[in-house]
Design a protein around this motif. Structure first.
Motif, mmCIF file in Angstrom:
data_model
loop_
_atom_site.group_PDB
_atom_site.id
_atom_site.type_symbol
_atom_site.label_atom_id
_atom_site.label_comp_id
_atom_site.label_asym_id
_atom_site.label_seq_id
_atom_site.Cartn_x
_atom_site.Cartn_y
_atom_site.Cartn_z
ATOM 1 N N ALA A 242 0.939 -1.181 0.010
ATOM 2 C CA ALA A 242 0.045 0.038 0.053
ATOM 3 C C ALA A 242 0.708 1.142 -0.131
ATOM 4 O O ALA A 242 0.775 2.261 -0.756
ATOM 5 C CB ALA A 242 -0.980 -0.166 1.026
ATOM 6 N N LEU A 243 1.903 1.327 0.705
ATOM 7 C CA LEU A 243 2.750 2.385 0.931
ATOM 8 C C LEU A 243 3.520 2.606 -0.487
ATOM 9 O O LEU A 243 3.784 3.715 -0.841
ATOM 10 C CB LEU A 243 3.933 2.209 1.992
ATOM 11 C CG LEU A 243 3.379 2.241 3.382
ATOM 12 C CD1 LEU A 243 4.290 2.045 4.436
ATOM 13 C CD2 LEU A 243 2.979 3.693 3.644
ATOM 14 N N ARG A 247 -0.731 4.718 -1.077
ATOM 15 C CA ARG A 247 -1.859 4.695 -0.477
ATOM 16 C C ARG A 247 -1.760 5.030 1.010
ATOM 17 O O ARG A 247 -0.781 4.660 1.757
ATOM 18 C CB ARG A 247 -2.432 3.344 -0.525
ATOM 19 C CG ARG A 247 -2.583 2.822 -1.661
ATOM 20 C CD ARG A 247 -3.618 3.764 -2.834
ATOM 21 N NE ARG A 247 -3.206 3.561 -4.478
ATOM 22 C CZ ARG A 247 -3.559 2.397 -4.947
ATOM 23 N NH1 ARG A 247 -4.522 1.611 -4.645
ATOM 24 N NH2 ARG A 247 -3.254 2.484 -6.257
ATOM 25 N N GLU A 248 -2.774 4.850 2.110
ATOM 26 C CA GLU A 248 -2.863 5.440 3.415
ATOM 27 C C GLU A 248 -2.577 3.801 4.032
ATOM 28 O O GLU A 248 -2.994 2.944 3.603
ATOM 29 C CB GLU A 248 -3.899 5.950 4.116
ATOM 30 C CG GLU A 248 -4.236 7.254 3.185
ATOM 31 C CD GLU A 248 -3.122 8.376 3.632
ATOM 32 O OE1 GLU A 248 -2.595 8.121 4.710
ATOM 33 O OE2 GLU A 248 -2.944 9.454 2.929
ATOM 34 N N GLU A 270 6.344 3.496 12.790
ATOM 35 C CA GLU A 270 6.805 3.725 11.444
ATOM 36 C C GLU A 270 5.915 4.809 11.091
ATOM 37 O O GLU A 270 6.172 5.230 9.874
ATOM 38 C CB GLU A 270 6.823 2.658 10.521
ATOM 39 C CG GLU A 270 7.898 1.714 10.943
ATOM 40 C CD GLU A 270 9.356 2.067 10.661
ATOM 41 O OE1 GLU A 270 9.774 2.809 9.853
ATOM 42 O OE2 GLU A 270 10.091 2.084 11.881
ATOM 43 N N GLY A 271 4.788 5.334 11.442
ATOM 44 C CA GLY A 271 4.118 6.488 11.227
ATOM 45 C C GLY A 271 2.785 6.164 10.778
ATOM 46 O O GLY A 271 1.896 6.905 10.114
ATOM 47 N N ALA A 272 2.103 4.757 10.764
ATOM 48 C CA ALA A 272 0.748 4.411 10.576
ATOM 49 C C ALA A 272 -0.082 5.318 11.222
ATOM 50 O O ALA A 272 0.183 5.863 12.475
ATOM 51 C CB ALA A 272 0.396 2.957 10.466
ATOM 52 N N LEU A 282 -12.129 7.484 8.403
ATOM 53 C CA LEU A 282 -12.782 8.709 7.694
ATOM 54 C C LEU A 282 -12.322 9.856 7.641
ATOM 55 O O LEU A 282 -12.390 10.674 6.454
ATOM 56 C CB LEU A 282 -14.237 8.508 8.143
ATOM 57 C CG LEU A 282 -14.931 7.293 8.034
ATOM 58 C CD1 LEU A 282 -16.496 7.248 8.667
ATOM 59 C CD2 LEU A 282 -15.009 6.824 6.723
ATOM 60 N N GLU A 283 -11.604 10.475 8.776
ATOM 61 C CA GLU A 283 -11.196 11.842 8.876
ATOM 62 C C GLU A 283 -9.896 11.697 7.995
ATOM 63 O O GLU A 283 -9.516 12.740 7.245
ATOM 64 C CB GLU A 283 -10.786 12.384 10.209
ATOM 65 C CG GLU A 283 -12.129 12.398 11.134
ATOM 66 C CD GLU A 283 -11.749 12.892 12.569
ATOM 67 O OE1 GLU A 283 -10.689 13.041 12.915
ATOM 68 O OE2 GLU A 283 -12.844 13.358 12.859
ATOM 69 N N GLU A 284 -9.033 10.809 7.936
ATOM 70 C CA GLU A 284 -7.906 10.762 7.383
ATOM 71 C C GLU A 284 -8.047 10.750 5.644
ATOM 72 O O GLU A 284 -7.358 11.192 5.123
ATOM 73 C CB GLU A 284 -6.877 9.564 7.933
ATOM 74 C CG GLU A 284 -5.528 9.433 7.170
ATOM 75 C CD GLU A 284 -4.732 10.519 7.896
ATOM 76 O OE1 GLU A 284 -3.533 10.878 7.150
ATOM 77 O OE2 GLU A 284 -5.031 11.268 8.961
ATOM 78 N N LEU A 285 -9.005 10.141 5.262
ATOM 79 C CA LEU A 285 -9.661 9.972 4.126
ATOM 80 C C LEU A 285 -10.526 11.034 3.398
ATOM 81 O O LEU A 285 -11.050 11.137 2.583
ATOM 82 C CB LEU A 285 -10.281 8.639 3.895
ATOM 83 C CG LEU A 285 -9.124 7.269 3.938
ATOM 84 C CD1 LEU A 285 -10.073 6.071 3.695
ATOM 85 C CD2 LEU A 285 -7.972 7.584 3.065
ATOM 86 N N ASP A 286 -10.554 12.275 4.372
ATOM 87 C CA ASP A 286 -11.366 13.125 4.093
ATOM 88 C C ASP A 286 -12.901 12.796 3.808
ATOM 89 O O ASP A 286 -13.666 13.149 2.959
ATOM 90 C CB ASP A 286 -10.945 13.903 3.009
ATOM 91 C CG ASP A 286 -11.448 15.333 3.113
ATOM 92 O OD1 ASP A 286 -12.002 15.892 4.238
ATOM 93 O OD2 ASP A 286 -11.257 16.123 1.795
ATOM 94 N N LEU A 287 -13.486 11.712 4.387
ATOM 95 C CA LEU A 287 -14.855 11.052 4.164
ATOM 96 C C LEU A 287 -15.697 11.353 5.405
ATOM 97 O O LEU A 287 -16.838 11.041 5.328
ATOM 98 C CB LEU A 287 -14.736 9.565 3.928
ATOM 99 C CG LEU A 287 -13.867 9.375 2.558
ATOM 100 C CD1 LEU A 287 -14.062 7.750 2.323
ATOM 101 C CD2 LEU A 287 -14.811 9.879 1.461
ATOM 102 N N ALA A 288 -15.201 12.018 6.620
ATOM 103 C CA ALA A 288 -15.986 12.048 7.649
ATOM 104 C C ALA A 288 -17.326 12.722 7.477
ATOM 105 O O ALA A 288 -18.324 12.457 8.236
ATOM 106 C CB ALA A 288 -15.114 12.747 8.899
#
Length: 367
Positions: A242-243, A247-248, A270-272, A282-288
């Protein structure tokens, strides 16, 4: 046309790298099958063993035609890389499958997807969390996983339980149910979701196919959520893929002393993105703001018409299983009063009684 894509995929010894080298050089599978071995061997990186089967393209087309006919008889379809139905996100990965064999709702290939993956030998905590998160995310995202036992199966089941959509990516042919314990889940997804594989009918589930399958899981998705995974696991391979595809990556924290959460904790270091509820994803994907999900809502226990002593006891109960003896000690209640209050909380749907004289608090997604 799809027949040429399938036929070239069926060429023994060609491999995925050889397939794409030839198609990129000549422009299409149809032209690859038409040019002859002399020209094929002039392509940089192509070896004689890779093109031996292409000496008789008509034999390959007959195999491809038979495969296509069998697929249709079984209610399945083939979606080639040139088909508009082929998912755009999957086109963008480094080694996309030339053909997807699918059964179910083909339109799900164009939905916004999130992969949820994790350990086959998962804990009760991991399975519960995967199901709950999938159910909460299902109103906003199509849930993708690999239909393995454990976390994968719970992710699919959670999405279906919420009336959502799910895609199962297989490491075998569409007519092979693996693992057999997931037969019922396989049928449910085939009817209301989508089964996907890059392998022709009859292909058995061998170990080397699953890392290849994982790249499709990651490739279809906006991000990958790892619920529970050991330090060396296929789930971390999926996260790495994914990285590499931009992708997130999300991870659910587990118990600090559980080796089955070492992989997710490593991802977090590692930053996940740390996930405690569906809203974090949802907030991270701007879907909230567009979500119909009720994830992240706290239960207003003060609105419950329950004995105040029961609500006080609830403050001592964790989402992890706890023994009644420990609760007696923490709460200062007698065993008889504790059992009475636990029954009241169970009837309100605020806790779950577990085998072995244990109890745990239910989260909003469990209710």
């Amino acid at each position: 046309m799809v027949l040429d894509w399938i036929s070239l995929c069926l060429a023994p010894g060609l491999g995925l790298t050889g397939f794409w080298r030839l198609v990129e050089h000549f422009g299409s599978p149809e032209l690859v099958l038409a040019v002859g071995q002399t020209k094929l061997l002039k392509v940089p990186g192509i070896q004689p063993r890779q093109v031996g089967a292409l000496a008789c393209p008509e034999a390959l087309r007959r195999r491809g035609s038979t495969e296509l006919e069998l697929l249709l008889k079984k209610g399945c379809l083939a979606v080639d890389f040139g088909d508009p139905a082929y998912p755009e996100l999957l086109r963008q990965i480094a080694d996309p499958p030339p053909v997807l064999f699918v059964r179910g709702r083909k339109e799900l290939l164009h939905r916004s997807c999130l992969a949820i993956v994790g350990s086959r030998a998962s804990t009760a905590y991991g399975r519960r969390t995967a199901r709950s998160l999938a159910a909460d995310l299902a109103p906003s995202l199509t849930i993708v996983s690999g239909m393995a036992l454990g976390i994968d199966a719970e992710a699919h089941a959670g999405a279906l339980s919420a009336g959502g959509e799910t895609i199962a990516v297989l490491g075998c042919g569409l007519d092979v149910i693996y693992p057999i314990q997931n037969r019922r889940l396989y049928e449910q997804i085939g009817q209301s979701g989508l089964l996907v594989t890059e392998y022709p009918l009859g292909t058995t589930p061998e170990g080397f196919r699953f890392p290849a399958r994982n790249r499709i899981i990651a490739g279809l998705s906006l991000g990958v959520l790892v619920v529970e995974a050991a330090k060396k696991s296929g789930s971390l391979i999926t996260a790495q893929m994914a990285l590499e595809s931009g992708r997130e990556v999300f991870a659910v924290p587990g118990q600090v002393d559980s080796f089955k959460s070492e992989g997710t904790h490593w991802l977090l270091k590692e930053g996940a993105k740390l996930v405690q509820s569906a809203r974090d994803v949802l907030e991270e994907l701007d879907l909230a703001n567009n979500s119909g999900s009720e994830s992240g809502k706290a239960v207003d226990i003060h609105s419950c018409t329950v004995d105040p002593d029961a609500l006080q006891l609830l403050q001592h109960i964790e989402p992890y299983p706890q023994g009644r003896e420990r609760l007696c000690s923490d709460s200062g209640l007698t065993a008889a009063r504790l059992n009475q209050l636990l029954l009241l909380l169970e009837l309100e749907g605020l806790i779950e009684m577990l085998p072995g004289d244990a109890v745990r608090k239910l989260s909003p997604g469990d209710m």
